[in-house]
Scaffold this motif. Structure first.
Motif, short mmCIF file in Angstrom:
data_model
loop_
_atom_site.label_atom_id
_atom_site.label_comp_id
_atom_site.label_asym_id
_atom_site.label_seq_id
_atom_site.Cartn_x
_atom_site.Cartn_y
_atom_site.Cartn_z
N ILE A 94 0.85 -1.18 0.00
CA ILE A 94 0.00 0.00 0.00
C ILE A 94 0.89 1.23 0.00
CG2 ILE A 94 -1.66 1.34 1.36
CD1 ILE A 94 -2.68 -1.43 2.43
N THR A 95 0.70 2.10 -0.99
CA THR A 95 1.51 3.32 -1.08
C THR A 95 0.74 4.56 -0.68
OG1 THR A 95 0.95 3.59 -3.43
CG2 THR A 95 2.99 2.36 -2.89
N ARG A 96 -0.59 4.49 -0.76
CA ARG A 96 -1.40 5.65 -0.38
C ARG A 96 -2.82 5.21 -0.07
NH1 ARG A 96 -1.14 11.04 -0.37
NH2 ARG A 96 -3.11 12.16 -0.47
N ILE A 97 -3.40 5.85 0.95
CA ILE A 97 -4.82 5.69 1.26
C ILE A 97 -5.42 7.08 1.38
CG2 ILE A 97 -6.53 4.90 2.94
CD1 ILE A 97 -4.59 2.71 3.78
N ASP A 98 -6.52 7.28 0.69
CA ASP A 98 -7.33 8.49 0.86
C ASP A 98 -8.62 8.03 1.50
OD1 ASP A 98 -5.90 10.80 -0.56
OD2 ASP A 98 -5.79 9.17 -2.03
N GLU A 99 -8.84 8.47 2.76
CA GLU A 99 -9.99 8.00 3.54
C GLU A 99 -10.99 9.13 3.73
OE1 GLU A 99 -10.63 5.54 7.58
OE2 GLU A 99 -9.55 7.43 7.82
N TYR A 100 -12.25 8.80 3.47
CA TYR A 100 -13.35 9.73 3.66
C TYR A 100 -14.30 9.12 4.69
CZ TYR A 100 -11.57 11.80 -0.60
OH TYR A 100 -10.77 12.39 -1.54
N VAL A 101 -14.48 9.80 5.83
CA VAL A 101 -15.37 9.31 6.87
C VAL A 101 -16.44 10.36 7.16
CG1 VAL A 101 -13.60 7.88 7.97
CG2 VAL A 101 -13.98 10.21 8.79
N ASP A 102 -17.52 9.90 7.75
CA ASP A 102 -18.56 10.81 8.24
C ASP A 102 -18.04 11.40 9.54
OD1 ASP A 102 -20.74 11.95 9.52
OD2 ASP A 102 -22.11 10.32 9.05
N SER A 103 -17.63 12.66 9.50
CA SER A 103 -16.99 13.27 10.67
C SER A 103 -17.93 13.37 11.87
CB SER A 103 -16.42 14.65 10.32
OG SER A 103 -17.43 15.49 9.83
N ALA A 104 -19.23 13.46 11.65
CA ALA A 104 -20.16 13.46 12.78
C ALA A 104 -20.13 12.11 13.50
CB ALA A 104 -21.57 13.79 12.32
N ALA A 105 -19.98 11.04 12.75
CA ALA A 105 -19.95 9.70 13.34
C ALA A 105 -18.67 9.43 14.11
CB ALA A 105 -20.15 8.64 12.25
N THR A 106 -17.59 10.16 13.80
CA THR A 106 -16.32 9.95 14.52
C THR A 106 -16.17 10.86 15.73
OG1 THR A 106 -15.14 11.50 13.08
CG2 THR A 106 -15.11 9.16 12.44
#
Length: 127
Positions: A103-115
């Motif tokens: 793995i060279t890169r991860i772009d993560e999108y999360v629901d910031s309200a849920a975190t």
């Protein structure tokens, strides 16, 4: 791609940093939409260790994965039990680039309200 992805998410759930280290390229970068910042592998491993120690019954569900020529995209819901808060459900999407089996890169999108509960627990433990 599927085998590497399965190993990666199983290692995250188990807090298996040895396996995660072997899956990451040493110079990999992990970007998070809620922080608008990149992490190094060591920074990301610290976060993932904390997550696996803090969230009980940590698991990935409702997985939809799409293999790409240079990696994979995955949508899922991270679920578990966060002591002091109850059930945790974090919808997320990741775009993962792989080169030479790492793995060279991860772009993560999360629901910031849920975190938000995770951030509150993290802030409390740092005091």
């Amino acid at each position: 791609m599927d085998e590497l992805a399965d190993r990666f998410f199983a290692a995250v759930s188990a807090g298996d940093t040895e396996t995660l280290t072997s899956l990451y390229s040493p110079d990999a970068r992990i970007w998070h939409n809620d922080k608008q910042a990149e992490e190094t592998v060591s920074e990301n491993l610290r976060v993932l260790r904390w997550l696996s120690r803090t969230v009980e019954d940590l698991r990935y569900e409702d997985i939809r994965r799409h293999c790409l020529p240079d990696g994979f995209a995955q949508q899922h819901v991270l679920r578990g039990h966060l002591p002091g808060y109850g059930a945790l459900e974090v919808p997320a999407s990741l775009f993962v680039r792989i080169d030479d089996g790492h793995i060279t890169r991860i772009d993560e999108y999360v629901d910031s309200a849920a975190t938000q509960p995770l951030r509150e627990v993290s802030d409390r433990t740092r005091r």
